[in-house]
Design an enzyme around this catalytic site. Structure first.
Site, PDB file in Angstrom:
ATOM      1  N   MET A  33       0.838  -1.197   0.000  1.00  0.00           N
ATOM      2  CA  MET A  33       0.000   0.000   0.000  1.00  0.00           C
ATOM      3  C   MET A  33       0.875   1.251   0.000  1.00  0.00           C
ATOM      4  O   MET A  33       0.400   2.346   0.328  1.00  0.00           O
ATOM      5  CB  MET A  33      -0.943  -0.004   1.207  1.00  0.00           C
ATOM      6  CG  MET A  33      -1.907  -1.198   1.168  1.00  0.00           C
ATOM      7  SD  MET A  33      -3.426  -0.924   2.075  1.00  0.00           S
ATOM      8  CE  MET A  33      -2.831  -0.622   3.709  1.00  0.00           C
ATOM      9  N   ALA A  35       4.039   4.015   0.910  1.00  0.00           N
ATOM     10  CA  ALA A  35       4.758   4.542   2.086  1.00  0.00           C
ATOM     11  C   ALA A  35       5.859   3.532   2.439  1.00  0.00           C
ATOM     12  O   ALA A  35       5.947   3.026   3.565  1.00  0.00           O
ATOM     13  CB  ALA A  35       3.822   4.802   3.263  1.00  0.00           C
ATOM     14  N   GLY A  39      11.072  -2.685   5.545  1.00  0.00           N
ATOM     15  CA  GLY A  39      10.356  -3.965   5.519  1.00  0.00           C
ATOM     16  C   GLY A  39       9.931  -4.301   4.097  1.00  0.00           C
ATOM     17  O   GLY A  39      10.161  -5.417   3.602  1.00  0.00           O
ATOM     18  N   HIS A  40       9.327  -3.339   3.416  1.00  0.00           N
ATOM     19  CA  HIS A  40       8.919  -3.562   2.021  1.00  0.00           C
ATOM     20  C   HIS A  40      10.142  -3.884   1.143  1.00  0.00           C
ATOM     21  O   HIS A  40      10.087  -4.768   0.283  1.00  0.00           O
ATOM     22  CB  HIS A  40       8.245  -2.312   1.441  1.00  0.00           C
ATOM     23  CG  HIS A  40       6.954  -1.927   2.111  1.00  0.00           C
ATOM     24  ND1 HIS A  40       6.808  -0.758   2.824  1.00  0.00           N
ATOM     25  CD2 HIS A  40       5.742  -2.545   2.168  1.00  0.00           C
ATOM     26  CE1 HIS A  40       5.563  -0.664   3.277  1.00  0.00           C
ATOM     27  NE2 HIS A  40       4.897  -1.740   2.904  1.00  0.00           N
ATOM     28  N   ASP A 153       2.512  -9.266   8.924  1.00  0.00           N
ATOM     29  CA  ASP A 153       1.054  -9.440   8.863  1.00  0.00           C
ATOM     30  C   ASP A 153       0.797 -10.945   8.764  1.00  0.00           C
ATOM     31  O   ASP A 153       0.428 -11.464   7.713  1.00  0.00           O
ATOM     32  CB  ASP A 153       0.496  -8.676   7.665  1.00  0.00           C
ATOM     33  CG  ASP A 153       0.811  -7.195   7.768  1.00  0.00           C
ATOM     34  OD1 ASP A 153       0.101  -6.488   8.484  1.00  0.00           O
ATOM     35  OD2 ASP A 153       1.817  -6.755   7.178  1.00  0.00           O
TER      36      ASP A 153
HETATM   37  P1  AMP Z   1       1.499  -2.928   3.462  1.00  0.00           P
HETATM   38  O1  AMP Z   1       2.062  -1.881   2.557  1.00  0.00           O
HETATM   39  O2  AMP Z   1       1.486  -2.543   4.909  1.00  0.00           O
HETATM   40  O3  AMP Z   1       0.189  -3.487   2.964  1.00  0.00           O
HETATM   41  O4  AMP Z   1       2.512  -4.151   3.400  1.00  0.00           O
HETATM   42  C1  AMP Z   1       2.891  -4.721   2.180  1.00  0.00           C
HETATM   43  C2  AMP Z   1       3.694  -5.959   2.455  1.00  0.00           C
HETATM   44  O5  AMP Z   1       4.835  -5.614   3.223  1.00  0.00           O
HETATM   45  C3  AMP Z   1       2.925  -6.999   3.274  1.00  0.00           C
HETATM   46  O6  AMP Z   1       3.235  -8.290   2.770  1.00  0.00           O
HETATM   47  C4  AMP Z   1       3.471  -6.808   4.656  1.00  0.00           C
HETATM   48  O7  AMP Z   1       3.393  -7.959   5.470  1.00  0.00           O
HETATM   49  C5  AMP Z   1       4.916  -6.457   4.351  1.00  0.00           C
HETATM   50  N1  AMP Z   1       5.534  -5.760   5.478  1.00  0.00           N
HETATM   51  C6  AMP Z   1       5.058  -4.658   6.119  1.00  0.00           C
HETATM   52  N2  AMP Z   1       5.882  -4.321   7.141  1.00  0.00           N
HETATM   53  C7  AMP Z   1       6.888  -5.239   7.142  1.00  0.00           C
HETATM   54  C8  AMP Z   1       8.038  -5.449   7.950  1.00  0.00           C
HETATM   55  N3  AMP Z   1       8.332  -4.671   8.973  1.00  0.00           N
HETATM   56  N4  AMP Z   1       8.860  -6.487   7.656  1.00  0.00           N
HETATM   57  C9  AMP Z   1       8.575  -7.312   6.616  1.00  0.00           C
HETATM   58  N5  AMP Z   1       7.509  -7.174   5.805  1.00  0.00           N
HETATM   59  C10 AMP Z   1       6.675  -6.157   6.067  1.00  0.00           C
END
Ligand code: AMP
Length: 297
Positions: A33, A35, A39-40, A153
């Protein structure tokens, strides 16, 4: 450092993918999503180890937000994200608008059972339907060989695996370890909402979960240990605890000591809801593994 190709329509995405397929290249997808944080980026690194090309989708998916949630406030920073994708080496950014993903008259929703039951669903009952629907669309649009999802997640990762199994979506799902700051706080786009004093509190979440997982692995009673963890979170400064729960790690069924487990939690700091999870080693793990896990906690 080459810039990623940026496309915002399904037609343009498919044109590029057809071209890559004609060249015999393998594809990995990282749905996000935006930002983007470290992690991403770690997911993109894993994707590029697996496949020749990495497609990163950036789409703040309205169908996974309840009306009371932070859809409007969710951080959006596309220019910065594209810089990060260039650094990470992703070849394609798919950045559809809401009308591209959900054109007028859109009327389908995918509902996943099994690992979607309980935990997040008790507090966000429409969340995983929204996730499953958008992930299924993304996979059908991009037809990747692999997709990388974060263990951050954890329930979502289990739900996506179930979705692919049940709908025969031919995508190999790779789970990636959670990336944390130096104090153990899982990186999250929502951490941007936290004031400095809240950040200090947020950093306690992982420490409390690790301590609780170590106690469970050492034989503590499950109900007492999770109740104690909730109390410790409130004492640390969290305003409300949605849940702290131990589950069987593959299915998210009730935890059994002879299976690998996962301890999952969600808690509120002001208006920000944080989630995290840690492994609970099975009682069958060898003693050296258990000792090193407890020592690290
Ligand atoms: P989001 O943008 O929050 O929907 O996350 C996109 C992907 O990044 C999802 O698969 C999340 O689980 C992963 N993600 C978010 N934060 C982290 C993190 N700290 N470490 C590893 N993967 C992450």
């Amino acid at each position: 450092m080459s810039r990623p190709l940026v496309v915002d329509s399904v037609a343009a995405l498919r044109t590029q993918i057809r071209d890559w397929r004609r060249q015999g290249l393998s594809l990995a997808m990282v749905p996000t999503m935006g930002a983007l944080h470290d992690g991403h980026i770690s997911l993109i690194t894993i994707a590029l180890e697996k496949a020749d090309r990495c497609i990163v989708s950036i789409f703040v998916n309205p169908t996974q937000f309840a009306p009371s949630e932070d859809l409007d406030k969710y951080p959006r920073q596309l220019a910065q994200d594209l810089d990060r994708l260039a650094d990470a080496g992703a070849q394609l950014a798919f950045t559809p608008g809401v009308a591209e993903m959900y054109p007028a008259g859109f009327a389908t929703r995918i509902s996943v059972g099994g690992p979607a039951a309980g935990l997040e669903s008790d507090f966000r009952p429409t969340f995983f339907d929204g996730v499953a629907t958008v992930v299924a669309k993304l996979f059908l649009q991009a037809s990747p060989d692999y997709a990388v999802f974060g263990e951050k997640d954890y329930q979502q990762l289990c739900v996506v695996r179930q979705l692919c199994r049940d709908l025969d979506l031919p995508v190999d799902i790779i789970g990636a370890p959670t990336v944390r700051d130096a104090h153990g706080l899982a990186m999250s786009s929502r951490n941007a909402y936290l004031a400095d004093a809240e950040l200090e509190v947020a950093r306690q979440l992982n420490a409390i979960l690790r301590r609780t997982a170590a106690a469970l692995a050492a034989g503590a009673d499950e109900d007492s240990a999770t109740a104690e963890a909730s109390r410790a979170l409130v004492k640390a400064g969290f305003d409300k605890v949605d849940y702290v729960a131990a589950r069987e790690s593959l299915t998210l069924a009730p935890w059994r000591r002879d299976r690998d487990g996962r301890l999952l939690a969600a808690a509120w700091l002001g208006k920000t809801r944080l989630i995290d999870n840690v492994e609970v080693p099975s009682a069958l793990a060898d003693q050296a593994t258990l000792r090193s896990f407890i020592a690290f906690s």
